[in-house]
Design a protein around this motif. Structure first.
Motif, mmCIF file in Angstrom:
data_model
loop_
_atom_site.group_PDB
_atom_site.id
_atom_site.type_symbol
_atom_site.label_atom_id
_atom_site.label_comp_id
_atom_site.label_asym_id
_atom_site.label_seq_id
_atom_site.Cartn_x
_atom_site.Cartn_y
_atom_site.Cartn_z
ATOM 1 N N GLY A 50 0.412 -1.737 0.467
ATOM 2 C CA GLY A 50 0.530 0.085 0.000
ATOM 3 C C GLY A 50 1.165 1.320 0.175
ATOM 4 N N PHE A 51 0.216 2.280 -0.130
ATOM 5 C CA PHE A 51 0.934 3.937 0.163
ATOM 6 C C PHE A 51 -0.079 4.235 1.295
ATOM 7 C CE2 PHE A 51 0.975 2.502 -4.702
ATOM 8 C CZ PHE A 51 1.964 2.493 -4.407
ATOM 9 N N GLY A 52 1.144 5.711 1.480
ATOM 10 C CA GLY A 52 0.871 6.458 2.767
ATOM 11 C C GLY A 52 1.017 5.915 4.652
ATOM 12 N N GLY A 53 0.900 4.356 4.284
ATOM 13 C CA GLY A 53 1.455 3.593 6.141
ATOM 14 C C GLY A 53 -0.181 3.775 6.379
ATOM 15 N N CYS A 54 0.604 3.325 7.780
ATOM 16 C CA CYS A 54 -0.584 3.306 8.109
ATOM 17 C C CYS A 54 -1.792 4.474 9.072
ATOM 18 C CB CYS A 54 -0.264 1.906 9.675
ATOM 19 S SG CYS A 54 -0.182 0.540 9.782
ATOM 20 N N THR A 55 -2.536 4.837 9.276
ATOM 21 C CA THR A 55 -3.669 6.350 9.179
ATOM 22 C C THR A 55 -2.338 6.455 10.403
ATOM 23 O OG1 THR A 55 -5.166 5.013 10.086
ATOM 24 C CG2 THR A 55 -5.211 5.937 7.914
ATOM 25 N N TYR A 56 -2.361 5.749 11.817
ATOM 26 C CA TYR A 56 -2.123 6.215 12.833
ATOM 27 C C TYR A 56 -0.345 6.696 13.363
ATOM 28 C CZ TYR A 56 -0.590 1.114 13.434
ATOM 29 O OH TYR A 56 -0.395 0.012 13.304
ATOM 30 N N CYS A 57 0.194 6.646 11.905
ATOM 31 C CA CYS A 57 1.818 6.011 12.163
ATOM 32 C C CYS A 57 2.124 7.279 11.420
ATOM 33 C CB CYS A 57 2.032 5.233 11.018
ATOM 34 S SG CYS A 57 4.149 4.205 10.927
ATOM 35 N N LEU A 171 -7.726 1.287 8.667
ATOM 36 C CA LEU A 171 -6.584 1.777 9.258
ATOM 37 C C LEU A 171 -5.261 1.200 8.237
ATOM 38 C CD1 LEU A 171 -5.722 0.589 12.776
ATOM 39 C CD2 LEU A 171 -6.812 2.496 12.283
ATOM 40 N N ASN A 172 -6.130 1.080 6.687
ATOM 41 C CA ASN A 172 -5.166 1.828 5.249
ATOM 42 C C ASN A 172 -4.041 0.693 6.121
ATOM 43 O OD1 ASN A 172 -4.347 1.035 3.313
ATOM 44 N ND2 ASN A 172 -2.961 2.855 4.088
ATOM 45 N N ILE A 238 -2.068 10.116 8.260
ATOM 46 C CA ILE A 238 -3.514 10.550 7.787
ATOM 47 C C ILE A 238 -4.675 10.848 9.071
ATOM 48 C CG2 ILE A 238 -5.071 9.533 6.440
ATOM 49 C CD1 ILE A 238 -2.632 8.020 5.286
ATOM 50 N N MET A 239 -3.872 9.758 10.047
ATOM 51 C CA MET A 239 -5.533 10.564 10.862
ATOM 52 C C MET A 239 -5.087 11.536 11.963
ATOM 53 S SD MET A 239 -6.211 7.548 14.461
ATOM 54 C CE MET A 239 -6.522 5.992 13.555
#
Length: 318
Positions: A50-57, A171-172, A238-239
């Motif tokens: 995926g792209f962007g990583g986990c939303t909390y990270c 959370l991606n 992102i989160m």
């Protein structure tokens, strides 16, 4: 019948905490982790998963500034040891590859990095700790890590985060719970000490749902350590962007402590708890801001647990 609760002396912890475990294992010596940034990326950032990583990270939120500023493995290890000796009177060290996914490379490259990090004052290094994702574990990498167990204690830390695939998808995460279960199966008879990391307070999960994490963890005797974190929102994630637009409910310190008091009696008593909460750097933290230092938060949680007579694993003693 639940185990009988007995009075607990002030300062004594009624859960299997990592600090006490280290002191006992290493005969009272002061053992500290030296965090090393190996320059890894993540399959959830480079497009592999995926792209962007986990939303909390935001990787910087859990990487010390000194590690980020010192690209050399040698410099990170030597300076990390110096800081631990000066600030904490450390006697021995665990080399901890923490930021990003530290098995996300070919085995021969991993060996080169691990060997280098373990080559400085090897007589004072007692352990190697490697943080990774379940989808970046295979038999070859397990064998590589096991090759160090004749000289060091080696633990492999994997992010469980949630046991619910719906949450992981939101959370991606790019990694399903079944992939964690597959990794744990590979580690079933391993010489490695396994640590799993969880996040409590993820959007959409109730206390009842989160308490079931303990049931899942208890199923696997190969899990020796756990790290429990509450969800915190950090800059650069992102989160964090979404939270600023539409804030949602996060744990207050009393609420999170209440939850831990429910959780700990459900956790197998032999599991060593490395952390009960996590913090990011103040300059990166968006929420929740509990307004206390790490030591003050730890004291509040420990004192509440002690005063309520909470004992790890007591609900499992029937």
């Amino acid at each position: 019948m639940q185990a009988e609760l007995t009075p607990v002396a002030e300062g004594f912890k009624t859960y299997n905490n990592y600090g006490a475990w280290l002191r006992k294992k290493y005969n009272g010596q002061r053992v500290f982790k030296v965090i090393v940034d190996g320059g890894f990326t993540c399959p959830n950032r480079d497009g592999s998963r995926g792209f962007g990583g986990c939303t909390y990270c935001n990787v910087d939120s859990f990487t010390p500034t000194v590690s980020r500023e010192n690209p050399s493995i040698r410099e990170q290890v030597i300076k990390g040891m110096e800081r631990a000796r000066t600030g904490n009177k450390a006697d021995k060290f665990i080399i901890y590859f923490q930021p990003n996914t530290n098995t996300y490379a070919p085995a021969h490259y991993l060996k080169m990095l691990y060997d280098e990090a373990l080559s400085y004052e090897p007589e004072n290094i007692v352990g190697l700790s490697v943080g990774t994702r379940p989808d970046c574990i295979d038999a070859e990498k397990i064998a590589l890590l096991e090759s160090y167990t004749d000289r060091f204690d080696v633990d492999l830390e994997m992010g469980m985060e949630s046991i619910y695939d719906e949450t992981l998808s939101q959370l991606n995460r790019g990694c399903s719970h079944s992939e964690l279960l597959n990794a744990l199966e590979l580690l079933k008879n391993s010489k490695l000490d396994v640590c799993v990391h969880t996040i409590f307070g993820l959007p959409g999960e109730t206390n009842e749902m989160m308490l079931k994490y303990a049931d899942e963890i208890n199923l696997f005797p190969q899990i020796k350590f756990v790290k429990f974190h509450h969800l915190h929102i950090v800059e650069g994630s992102i989160m964090g962007v979404k939270y600023k637009r539409e804030p949602f409910k996060l744990f207050s310190l009393p609420e999170y402590t209440d939850f831990l008091c429910e959780l700990l009696p459900l956790v197998r008593e032999d599991i060593v708890i490395q952390r009960l909460f996590g913090l990011s750097d103040r300059d990166l933290l968006i929420a929740p801001d509990w307004g206390l230092k790490k030591s003050e938060i730890q004291h509040f949680i420990d004192e509440t647990i002690r005063k309520r007579g909470i004992i790890q694993g007591s609900a499992l003693s029937l």
